[in-house]
Design a protein around this motif. Structure first.
Motif, PDB file in Angstrom:
ATOM      1  N   ARG A  10       3.314   8.061   0.728  1.00  0.00           N
ATOM      2  CA  ARG A  10       3.357   8.669  -0.600  1.00  0.00           C
ATOM      3  C   ARG A  10       2.725  10.046  -0.535  1.00  0.00           C
ATOM      4  O   ARG A  10       1.625  10.199  -0.010  1.00  0.00           O
ATOM      5  CB  ARG A  10       2.616   7.790  -1.592  1.00  0.00           C
ATOM      6  CG  ARG A  10       2.548   8.365  -2.995  1.00  0.00           C
ATOM      7  CD  ARG A  10       1.833   7.393  -3.929  1.00  0.00           C
ATOM      8  NE  ARG A  10       1.366   8.054  -5.127  1.00  0.00           N
ATOM      9  CZ  ARG A  10       0.607   7.473  -6.055  1.00  0.00           C
ATOM     10  NH1 ARG A  10       0.241   6.212  -5.896  1.00  0.00           N
ATOM     11  NH2 ARG A  10       0.210   8.140  -7.118  1.00  0.00           N
ATOM     12  N   ASP A  59      -1.351  13.705  -4.340  1.00  0.00           N
ATOM     13  CA  ASP A  59      -1.362  13.876  -5.784  1.00  0.00           C
ATOM     14  C   ASP A  59      -2.428  14.905  -6.123  1.00  0.00           C
ATOM     15  O   ASP A  59      -3.603  14.720  -5.814  1.00  0.00           O
ATOM     16  CB  ASP A  59      -1.673  12.538  -6.467  1.00  0.00           C
ATOM     17  CG  ASP A  59      -1.551  12.602  -7.983  1.00  0.00           C
ATOM     18  OD1 ASP A  59      -1.886  13.651  -8.564  1.00  0.00           O
ATOM     19  OD2 ASP A  59      -1.139  11.604  -8.580  1.00  0.00           O
ATOM     20  N   HIS A  77      -3.933   6.552  -8.546  1.00  0.00           N
ATOM     21  CA  HIS A  77      -4.532   6.577  -7.216  1.00  0.00           C
ATOM     22  C   HIS A  77      -3.590   5.975  -6.176  1.00  0.00           C
ATOM     23  O   HIS A  77      -2.843   5.029  -6.465  1.00  0.00           O
ATOM     24  CB  HIS A  77      -5.843   5.800  -7.205  1.00  0.00           C
ATOM     25  CG  HIS A  77      -6.907   6.399  -8.058  1.00  0.00           C
ATOM     26  ND1 HIS A  77      -7.660   7.481  -7.659  1.00  0.00           N
ATOM     27  CD2 HIS A  77      -7.350   6.067  -9.305  1.00  0.00           C
ATOM     28  CE1 HIS A  77      -8.527   7.787  -8.616  1.00  0.00           C
ATOM     29  NE2 HIS A  77      -8.355   6.951  -9.621  1.00  0.00           N
ATOM     30  N   ARG A  78      -3.665   6.491  -4.975  1.00  0.00           N
ATOM     31  CA  ARG A  78      -3.006   5.860  -3.832  1.00  0.00           C
ATOM     32  C   ARG A  78      -3.954   4.819  -3.257  1.00  0.00           C
ATOM     33  O   ARG A  78      -5.130   5.096  -3.050  1.00  0.00           O
ATOM     34  CB  ARG A  78      -2.646   6.906  -2.773  1.00  0.00           C
ATOM     35  CG  ARG A  78      -1.491   7.813  -3.174  1.00  0.00           C
ATOM     36  CD  ARG A  78      -1.452   9.064  -2.321  1.00  0.00           C
ATOM     37  NE  ARG A  78      -2.609   9.927  -2.616  1.00  0.00           N
ATOM     38  CZ  ARG A  78      -2.917  11.030  -1.945  1.00  0.00           C
ATOM     39  NH1 ARG A  78      -2.170  11.386  -0.915  1.00  0.00           N
ATOM     40  NH2 ARG A  78      -3.951  11.748  -2.286  1.00  0.00           N
ATOM     41  N   ILE A  79      -3.423   3.630  -2.976  1.00  0.00           N
ATOM     42  CA  ILE A  79      -4.244   2.481  -2.614  1.00  0.00           C
ATOM     43  C   ILE A  79      -3.938   2.051  -1.189  1.00  0.00           C
ATOM     44  O   ILE A  79      -2.781   1.944  -0.779  1.00  0.00           O
ATOM     45  CB  ILE A  79      -3.966   1.293  -3.566  1.00  0.00           C
ATOM     46  CG1 ILE A  79      -4.260   1.689  -5.007  1.00  0.00           C
ATOM     47  CG2 ILE A  79      -4.806   0.082  -3.167  1.00  0.00           C
ATOM     48  CD1 ILE A  79      -5.664   2.159  -5.254  1.00  0.00           C
ATOM     49  N   ALA A 111      -6.436  -3.286  -7.635  1.00  0.00           N
ATOM     50  CA  ALA A 111      -5.390  -2.457  -7.029  1.00  0.00           C
ATOM     51  C   ALA A 111      -4.349  -2.003  -8.051  1.00  0.00           C
ATOM     52  O   ALA A 111      -4.038  -0.806  -8.125  1.00  0.00           O
ATOM     53  CB  ALA A 111      -4.737  -3.191  -5.858  1.00  0.00           C
ATOM     54  N   PRO A 112      -3.790  -2.895  -8.862  1.00  0.00           N
ATOM     55  CA  PRO A 112      -2.831  -2.425  -9.863  1.00  0.00           C
ATOM     56  C   PRO A 112      -3.444  -1.465 -10.879  1.00  0.00           C
ATOM     57  O   PRO A 112      -2.790  -0.513 -11.316  1.00  0.00           O
ATOM     58  CB  PRO A 112      -2.364  -3.716 -10.537  1.00  0.00           C
ATOM     59  CG  PRO A 112      -2.650  -4.796  -9.563  1.00  0.00           C
ATOM     60  CD  PRO A 112      -3.889  -4.364  -8.844  1.00  0.00           C
ATOM     61  N   ASP A 124       0.832  -1.195   0.000  1.00  0.00           N
ATOM     62  CA  ASP A 124       0.000   0.000   0.000  1.00  0.00           C
ATOM     63  C   ASP A 124       0.871   1.251   0.000  1.00  0.00           C
ATOM     64  O   ASP A 124       2.083   1.199   0.236  1.00  0.00           O
ATOM     65  CB  ASP A 124      -0.934  -0.016   1.207  1.00  0.00           C
ATOM     66  CG  ASP A 124      -1.982  -1.116   1.107  1.00  0.00           C
ATOM     67  OD1 ASP A 124      -2.126  -1.705   0.024  1.00  0.00           O
ATOM     68  OD2 ASP A 124      -2.641  -1.387   2.116  1.00  0.00           O
ATOM     69  N   ASP A 125       0.239   2.383  -0.233  1.00  0.00           N
ATOM     70  CA  ASP A 125       0.975   3.612  -0.535  1.00  0.00           C
ATOM     71  C   ASP A 125       1.176   4.510   0.672  1.00  0.00           C
ATOM     72  O   ASP A 125       1.008   5.736   0.594  1.00  0.00           O
ATOM     73  CB  ASP A 125       0.249   4.365  -1.662  1.00  0.00           C
ATOM     74  CG  ASP A 125       0.221   3.564  -2.951  1.00  0.00           C
ATOM     75  OD1 ASP A 125       1.255   2.959  -3.283  1.00  0.00           O
ATOM     76  OD2 ASP A 125      -0.822   3.533  -3.618  1.00  0.00           O
ATOM     77  N   PRO A 153      -7.299   9.481  -1.644  1.00  0.00           N
ATOM     78  CA  PRO A 153      -6.790   8.103  -1.609  1.00  0.00           C
ATOM     79  C   PRO A 153      -7.940   7.106  -1.625  1.00  0.00           C
ATOM     80  O   PRO A 153      -9.062   7.409  -1.201  1.00  0.00           O
ATOM     81  CB  PRO A 153      -6.014   8.045  -0.293  1.00  0.00           C
ATOM     82  CG  PRO A 153      -6.525   9.181   0.520  1.00  0.00           C
ATOM     83  CD  PRO A 153      -6.948  10.237  -0.439  1.00  0.00           C
ATOM     84  N   ARG A 186      -3.845   1.919  -9.184  1.00  0.00           N
ATOM     85  CA  ARG A 186      -2.538   2.553  -8.992  1.00  0.00           C
ATOM     86  C   ARG A 186      -1.994   3.069 -10.327  1.00  0.00           C
ATOM     87  O   ARG A 186      -1.396   4.154 -10.388  1.00  0.00           O
ATOM     88  CB  ARG A 186      -1.572   1.572  -8.347  1.00  0.00           C
ATOM     89  CG  ARG A 186      -0.253   2.209  -7.937  1.00  0.00           C
ATOM     90  CD  ARG A 186       0.606   1.255  -7.136  1.00  0.00           C
ATOM     91  NE  ARG A 186       0.113   1.123  -5.779  1.00  0.00           N
ATOM     92  CZ  ARG A 186      -0.375   0.000  -5.262  1.00  0.00           C
ATOM     93  NH1 ARG A 186      -0.467  -1.078  -6.016  1.00  0.00           N
ATOM     94  NH2 ARG A 186      -0.779  -0.048  -4.012  1.00  0.00           N
TER      95      ARG A 186
END
Length: 289
Positions: free
Chosen positions: A51, A54, A87-89, A79-80, A47-48, A60, A83
């Motif tokens: 980070r 953005d 997006h932050r996941i 999720a991939p 997870d981010d 998020p 991202r």
């Protein structure tokens, strides 16, 4: 990477194929609750945390699995993709019972909603964002509504995306279908044991005291966007149309997406929806909007 055969997504028989999965993965050391995820290639990235914000994607994304799901397996496709879209996941496990470790989404649903509330606060503190987007599957698509209505979550949430959400509860037959199709679950917990020991199994029923409380104020709250993605082939949430949300007041934005309207002939069922490429695409589109 080619997508493996996923029951209800690219295989005709969800029940048959899911029942065979434990045999095909007999050498795995993962717990039974993670067997479906083990059938899919690759692991999601971490997870981010840490980070920086953005500017183009200020909210998020918190991913909330459903009953008998988990943070790793359910979101292997979404999720991939999220991202990659910038997006932050962030993902959590919730609703674990001491008597059934590593089986999630079984605990008292109000307590599970409080777990989500605490996790959202942690994400907001880490990212310094003002709000989050919540994307949930099944019970994970319903729990945000309790968080919004009763736990002070509305000012902290921009958008709720429900994938096959049990917004108005489920039937005993639906829960039974879920247990019987969840790969490997019956190796560690008999179907009737889950009905006896899991508070969620009673609370999720459409005529339960919890669901009555959940729907009493109306389906939506002001200031939050909603998207529902559902399948006519859903065998857990019955009838499938019960997943739809009705705006509680004018100006509450709700987008209703039936998978078969987007992909006529789709066979995707309840457990397979988070892996369906059309569903993943629509989740990304919804959050981009």
């Amino acid at each position: 990477m080619s997508l493996p055969r996923v029951p209800g997504l690219n295989d005709d028989s969800a029940v048959t194929e899911l029942s065979r999965m434990p045999e095909r993965m007999s050498g795995q050391t993962q717990s039974a609750a993670h067997r479906l995820g083990a059938a899919l290639d690759g692991d999601p990235a971490e997870d981010d945390w840490g980070r920086p914000p953005d500017g183009e994607r200020p909210f998020p994304v918190v991913l909330v699995h459903g009953t008998l799901g988990d943070r790793e397996s359910v979101w292997r496709e979404a999720a991939p993709a999220l991202r990659a879209a910038g997006h932050r996941i962030f993902r959590l496990n919730y609703g674990e019972l001491p008597t059934l470790p590593r089986l999630y989404g079984l605990g008292d649903v109000r307590a599970s909603a409080r777990e989500i509330a605490a996790f959202v606060d942690r994400v907001l503190a880490d990212t310094r964002a003002q709000k989050v987007n919540l994307v949930g599957h099944s019970q994970g698509g319903m729990l945000p509504h309790y968080y919004l209505k009763y736990l002070g979550g509305a000012p902290k949430v921009h958008h709720v995306v429900g994938i096959a959400p049990s917004n108005h509860g489920v039937t005993v037959e639906g829960l039974t279908a879920l247990v019987r199709q969840a790969p490997g679950v019956r190796e560690v917990a008999e179907e009737q044991l889950l009905f006896r020991v899991s508070p969620a199994f009673t609370q999720l029923l459409h005529d339960s005291e919890f669901v009555t409380e959940l729907v009493a104020p109306g389906d939506t709250v002001a200031g939050v966007r909603y998207t529902v993605i559902w399948s006519t082939r859903d065998e857990v949430v019955k009838p499938p149309e019960s997943q739809r949300l009705t705006p509680a007041a004018p100006g509450h934005p709700v987008t209703d997406l039936c998978l078969q309207d987007l992909a006529p002939g789709s066979r995707t069922t309840h457990l397979a929806l988070p892996y369906d490429p059309v569903v993943v695409r629509e989740v990304v589109r919804a959050l981009a909007g």
